[in-house]
Design a protein around this motif. Structure first.
Motif, PDB file in Angstrom:
ATOM      1  N   GLY A  31     -33.803 -28.275-129.151  1.00  0.00           N
ATOM      2  CA  GLY A  31     -34.543 -27.185-129.776  1.00  0.00           C
ATOM      3  C   GLY A  31     -35.894 -27.702-130.223  1.00  0.00           C
TER       4      GLY A  31
ATOM      5  N   ASP B 149     -29.611 -28.419-131.927  1.00  0.00           N
ATOM      6  CA  ASP B 149     -30.436 -27.809-132.963  1.00  0.00           C
ATOM      7  C   ASP B 149     -30.587 -28.868-134.052  1.00  0.00           C
TER       8      ASP B 149
ATOM      9  N   GLU C 220     -37.166 -22.968-130.507  1.00  0.00           N
ATOM     10  CA  GLU C 220     -36.049 -22.635-131.402  1.00  0.00           C
ATOM     11  C   GLU C 220     -36.468 -21.738-132.563  1.00  0.00           C
TER      12      GLU C 220
END
Length: 139
Positions: free
Chosen positions: A56, A8, A93
């Motif tokens: 992501g 992320d 994401e």
């Protein structure tokens, strides 16, 4: 089997999650300073066998790239050059940070713990990884 690893990516911090070697459970691993991400990955992949890195993919509500989109496309190519034997995938994401906050709230974390942005990033990476696993599960 080898692990799956999810990222992320953020401007300051990057949350990282991994699966167990059997690819059954997605768990948060850590949060690293974004400037240290590549060196962290190089060290981690020396110690652990990773089959796929899931990045992501930040999108706007209308599916257009966010401001990080062009940079992440370049970083995807860089990762593929660094780790030619590892598959690089992208996973939507959107909403993962909100989902991470909701998970923290339902998990009973106190307000002070929920304000820990590094923990939010790690949980968001776990959600990205679980989403990827769900989408690619043969079951």
């Amino acid at each position: 089997m080898a692990r799956l690893l999810a990222i992320d990516y953020g401007k300051k911090r990057t949350g990282i999650a991994v699966t167990d070697p059997m690819q059954i459970i997605a768990s948060g691993l850590t949060t690293v300073a974004t400037r240290d991400l590549t060196s962290f990955l190089q060290e981690y992949l020396k110690k652990e066998e990773v089959e796929t890195i899931v990045l992501g993919e930040p999108k706007q509500m209308d599916y257009t790239d966010s401001e990080l989109g062009p940079w992440l496309r370049k970083y995807t190519v860089q990762l593929q050059e660094l780790f030619p034997d590892v598959k690089i995938e992208r996973e939507d994401e959107r909403f993962t940070s909100k989902m991470a906050h909701a998970a923290m709230l339902s998990g009973g974390l106190k307000k002070k713990q929920r304000q820990n942005k590094a923990l939010v990033d790690e949980i968001a990476a776990t959600i990205i990884l679980q989403s990827y696993m769900d989408r690619n599960s043969p079951f």
